[in-house]
Design a protein around this motif. Structure first.
Motif, PDB file in Angstrom:
ATOM      1  N   LEU A 139      70.572   8.831  57.747  1.00 55.57           N
ATOM      2  CA  LEU A 139      69.816   9.077  58.599  1.00 55.57           C
ATOM      3  C   LEU A 139      68.483   9.392  58.130  1.00 55.57           C
ATOM      4  O   LEU A 139      67.504   8.988  58.580  1.00 55.57           O
ATOM      5  CB  LEU A 139      70.193   9.773  59.859  1.00 55.57           C
ATOM      6  CG  LEU A 139      71.351   9.184  60.866  1.00 55.57           C
ATOM      7  CD1 LEU A 139      71.656  10.508  61.934  1.00 55.57           C
ATOM      8  CD2 LEU A 139      70.647   8.220  61.544  1.00 55.57           C
ATOM      9  N   LEU A 140      68.771  10.399  57.360  1.00 53.26           N
ATOM     10  CA  LEU A 140      67.490  11.026  56.688  1.00 53.26           C
ATOM     11  C   LEU A 140      67.019   9.793  55.560  1.00 53.26           C
ATOM     12  O   LEU A 140      65.721   9.904  55.620  1.00 53.26           O
ATOM     13  CB  LEU A 140      67.950  12.152  55.725  1.00 53.26           C
ATOM     14  CG  LEU A 140      68.120  13.488  56.409  1.00 53.26           C
ATOM     15  CD1 LEU A 140      68.975  14.610  55.660  1.00 53.26           C
ATOM     16  CD2 LEU A 140      66.763  14.015  56.818  1.00 53.26           C
ATOM     17  N   LEU A 141      67.744   8.997  54.961  1.00 55.57           N
ATOM     18  CA  LEU A 141      67.338   8.193  54.195  1.00 55.57           C
ATOM     19  C   LEU A 141      66.518   7.049  55.080  1.00 55.57           C
ATOM     20  O   LEU A 141      65.117   6.812  54.511  1.00 55.57           O
ATOM     21  CB  LEU A 141      68.301   7.236  53.561  1.00 55.57           C
ATOM     22  CG  LEU A 141      68.109   6.608  52.203  1.00 55.57           C
ATOM     23  CD1 LEU A 141      67.103   6.915  51.246  1.00 55.57           C
ATOM     24  CD2 LEU A 141      69.371   5.696  52.048  1.00 55.57           C
ATOM     25  N   VAL A 142      66.752   6.768  56.078  1.00 52.88           N
ATOM     26  CA  VAL A 142      66.279   5.879  56.976  1.00 52.88           C
ATOM     27  C   VAL A 142      64.824   6.305  57.403  1.00 52.88           C
ATOM     28  O   VAL A 142      63.954   5.816  57.318  1.00 52.88           O
ATOM     29  CB  VAL A 142      67.113   5.038  58.061  1.00 52.88           C
ATOM     30  CG1 VAL A 142      66.388   4.385  58.799  1.00 52.88           C
ATOM     31  CG2 VAL A 142      68.213   4.274  57.493  1.00 52.88           C
ATOM     32  N   ALA A 143      64.900   7.377  57.926  1.00 58.55           N
ATOM     33  CA  ALA A 143      63.761   7.987  58.524  1.00 58.55           C
ATOM     34  C   ALA A 143      62.698   8.533  57.471  1.00 58.55           C
ATOM     35  O   ALA A 143      61.564   8.507  57.913  1.00 58.55           O
ATOM     36  CB  ALA A 143      64.187   9.376  59.481  1.00 58.55           C
ATOM     37  N   VAL A 144      62.993   9.016  56.471  1.00 56.70           N
ATOM     38  CA  VAL A 144      62.127   9.715  55.652  1.00 56.70           C
ATOM     39  C   VAL A 144      61.751   8.677  54.318  1.00 56.70           C
ATOM     40  O   VAL A 144      60.442   8.573  53.928  1.00 56.70           O
ATOM     41  CB  VAL A 144      62.685  10.938  54.994  1.00 56.70           C
ATOM     42  CG1 VAL A 144      61.736  11.616  53.951  1.00 56.70           C
ATOM     43  CG2 VAL A 144      63.250  12.015  56.047  1.00 56.70           C
ATOM     44  N   HIS A 145      62.583   7.829  54.299  1.00 58.72           N
ATOM     45  CA  HIS A 145      62.296   6.837  53.082  1.00 58.72           C
ATOM     46  C   HIS A 145      62.476   5.372  53.612  1.00 58.72           C
ATOM     47  O   HIS A 145      63.609   4.735  53.211  1.00 58.72           O
ATOM     48  CB  HIS A 145      63.186   7.112  51.795  1.00 58.72           C
ATOM     49  CG  HIS A 145      63.040   8.816  51.335  1.00 58.72           C
ATOM     50  ND1 HIS A 145      61.969   8.740  50.630  1.00 58.72           N
ATOM     51  CD2 HIS A 145      63.904   9.569  51.435  1.00 58.72           C
ATOM     52  CE1 HIS A 145      62.112  10.317  50.301  1.00 58.72           C
ATOM     53  NE2 HIS A 145      63.325  10.591  50.807  1.00 58.72           N
ATOM     54  N   PRO A 146      61.633   5.037  54.415  1.00 55.58           N
ATOM     55  CA  PRO A 146      62.030   3.465  55.103  1.00 55.58           C
ATOM     56  C   PRO A 146      61.869   2.565  53.984  1.00 55.58           C
ATOM     57  O   PRO A 146      61.283   2.808  52.686  1.00 55.58           O
ATOM     58  CB  PRO A 146      60.892   3.393  55.964  1.00 55.58           C
ATOM     59  CG  PRO A 146      59.913   4.405  55.874  1.00 55.58           C
ATOM     60  CD  PRO A 146      60.518   5.505  54.809  1.00 55.58           C
ATOM     61  N   ASP A 147      62.388   1.232  54.041  1.00 55.58           N
ATOM     62  CA  ASP A 147      62.583   0.167  52.993  1.00 55.58           C
ATOM     63  C   ASP A 147      61.157  -0.447  53.072  1.00 55.58           C
ATOM     64  O   ASP A 147      60.462  -0.525  53.701  1.00 55.58           O
ATOM     65  CB  ASP A 147      63.356  -0.926  53.934  1.00 55.58           C
ATOM     66  CG  ASP A 147      63.552  -2.102  52.886  1.00 55.58           C
ATOM     67  OD1 ASP A 147      62.994  -2.042  51.897  1.00 55.58           O
ATOM     68  OD2 ASP A 147      64.175  -3.135  53.192  1.00 55.58           O
ATOM     69  N   PRO A 148      60.657  -0.151  51.668  1.00 57.41           N
ATOM     70  CA  PRO A 148      59.320  -0.481  51.352  1.00 57.41           C
ATOM     71  C   PRO A 148      59.163  -2.025  51.522  1.00 57.41           C
ATOM     72  O   PRO A 148      57.857  -2.504  52.028  1.00 57.41           O
ATOM     73  CB  PRO A 148      59.281  -0.286  49.802  1.00 57.41           C
ATOM     74  CG  PRO A 148      60.534  -0.152  49.346  1.00 57.41           C
ATOM     75  CD  PRO A 148      61.410   0.428  50.413  1.00 57.41           C
ATOM     76  N   GLY A 149      59.916  -2.788  51.449  1.00 55.59           N
ATOM     77  CA  GLY A 149      59.831  -4.207  51.961  1.00 55.59           C
ATOM     78  C   GLY A 149      59.823  -4.450  53.397  1.00 55.59           C
ATOM     79  O   GLY A 149      59.085  -5.374  53.959  1.00 55.59           O
TER      80      GLY A 149
END
Length: 153
Positions: A139-149
Motif C-alpha cells: 500500500l505504501l509503495l502504491v500511494a507514495v511511489h505511483p507507477d511513473p508510466g
C-alpha cells in the motif's frame, strides 16, 4: 447493531495503539463496560458513545441508512492485526500514507485496519505479522511511489 459497533470500537482503539483500559479511563467508563461493548454486548447510551468517541479521537455520528444501500460492516480484526495496529511502524506508515493521500491519520488508521482484515479474509487463513507488513508495504509503495508510466497515459 451491537456487533458492528463493537467491531468499529475495537478497530478505532487498535488503530490508535490503545488498550481497553486506557480508552475506558479517558472516557470515564469502566473497563468491563467498554470490553462488553467491543464484544457486541450491552446497550450504550449516546452519552457513553460520545465519551468513547472523544477518547478515541473521533466524533459520534448517528444516522439512518437506506436498507437498499447498507455499507459493509466492519471486518473482524484478527488478534495479530490488532497487535500490528499498536506498533510504532504501523503508526509511522499510517502517517506517511495520510500525508501522501491528504487524509486524516486517525481516520485512515481505522479504515486501513478494516481493509487489511478484509484482505486477510480473501486468503482464507490467518496472516502472520510479516504478511501484514508486506501488505502494508504494498500500500505504501502504491500511494507514495505511483507507477511513473501511469502519468504518461
Amino acid at each position: 447493531m451491537g456487533h458492528e459497533l463493537g467491531q468499529r470500537l475495537r478497530a478505532l482503539r487498535a488503530a490508535g495503539g490503545r488498550t481497553v483500559a486506557a480508552v475506558a479511563a479517558d472516557a470515564g467508563l469502566s473497563v468491563p463496560y467498554v470490553a462488553n461493548l467491543e464484544n457486541g454486548r450491552g446497550n450504550p447510551t449516546t452519552d457513553a458513545l460520545t465519551r468513547l468517541a472523544r477518547a478515541l479521537g473521533t466524533r459520534l455520528a448517528i444516522g439512518f441508512a437506506d436498507d437498499d444501500e447498507p455499507g459493509p460492516p466492519p471486518a473482524e480484526l484478527p488478534a495479530a492485526l490488532v497487535r500490528l495496529g499498536r506498533t510504532t511502524r504501523f503508526r509511522r506508515d499510517v502517517r506517511v500514507l495520510a500525508e501522501a493521500t491528504g487524509q486524516d491519520a486517525a481516520e485512515l488508521a481505522g479504515r486501513l485496519l478494516d481493509a487489511l482484515a478484509r484482505l486477510s479474509a480473501l486468503t482464507g487463513r490467518d496472516l502472520a505479522e510479516r504478511d501484514w507488513l508486506r501488505l502494508l508495504d504494498a500500500l505504501l509503495l502504491v500511494a507514495v511511489h505511483p507507477d511513473p508510466g501511469e502519468e504518461a497515459q
